[in-house]
Design an enzyme around this catalytic site. Sequence first.
Site, short mmCIF file in Angstrom:
data_model
loop_
_atom_site.label_atom_id
_atom_site.label_comp_id
_atom_site.label_asym_id
_atom_site.label_seq_id
_atom_site.Cartn_x
_atom_site.Cartn_y
_atom_site.Cartn_z
N ILE A 1 0.87 -1.02 0.14
CA ILE A 1 -0.03 -0.02 -0.19
C ILE A 1 0.95 1.20 0.01
CG2 ILE A 1 -1.99 -0.99 1.17
CD1 ILE A 1 -1.24 -0.05 3.56
N ASP A 2 0.45 2.19 -0.53
CA ASP A 2 1.13 3.59 -0.64
C ASP A 2 1.63 4.12 0.70
OD1 ASP A 2 0.60 3.47 -3.25
OD2 ASP A 2 -0.94 4.60 -3.22
N LYS A 3 2.81 4.92 0.58
CA LYS A 3 3.24 5.52 1.87
C LYS A 3 2.06 6.23 2.63
CE LYS A 3 6.57 9.16 3.14
NZ LYS A 3 7.62 10.12 2.68
#
Length: 302
Positions: free
Chosen positions: A136-138
């Site tokens: 998942i994105d930062k």
Amino acid sequence: MSEHIEIVSENSGIRIDKYVSENTELTRSAVQGLLEKNGILVNGVAVSKNYKLKTGDCIAVEIPEPQCMDTVPENIPLDIVYEDGDLLVVNKPKGMVVHPAHGNYNGTLVNALLYHCGESLSGINGVIRPGIVHRIDKNTSGLLIVAKNDRSHLHLAEQIKEHSFTREYEAVATGYFRDTFGTIDAPIGRHKVDRKKMCVTTENSRNAITHYSVIKQYGGFAHVKLRLETGRTHQIRVHLAYIGHAILGDDVYGKPYKNLDGQCLHARKIGFIHPATNEYMEFTSELPEYFRKVLDKLEKMR
């Protein structure tokens, strides 16, 4: 483990190094290095960096395994929702990068996992991404699964491939939704100009499907639940922006929000068949503080 990519050229007269760099995450210099080592073939044949593509050319790119960056264990607290001998379910905080990459060599989830698990992580994704089955994105918070051995990794990855792995998110999206539920079925590929971005496109793309339902509307904003059928890079962010409802605070596909550092997107639920017991397991993460504060503020503005 190297990564193999195939691209079919829809343009002619463009240099191979320019075209590949625009359609992958590789820099132009990296592409030229691969061409020199025959790591890129056109129609099965090695070509020089100044080769000009023809429409329909089949480009095969073999991206080598990243070199070890001396990823070190770090004593970073982890919010572990579940753990056994085969896997972990971790609740990742917003702002934490999942694995080391250029500009983020320390403080990542992988650094923390190496400290917590030692050598008990799957090695399928190499030294840079041990145990990482999906990302998942930062600036996305929430749940993701980590494999402790290769057998578990392969089992879980197959579930994701077959769309039997449950992944539900919640987001605050911009705009008023006329349809309170629906499906976004639009292919996603790399942006032609900005190679760090993804976009809805029919060129060199993969099918992408996102189901959504509106939980509550707040005038020009909406609290939305989303379920991934596929799992492309930035899929939810790209799809919501595509239908005119960019995620609040997404400064890549929407607009930054003054009092919010990054997008308001949370991986709320995951469900899967346990690779050892064959039992279905499901976990839910409470909405984090930053998300609840946004909802409270929107509620007061009604």
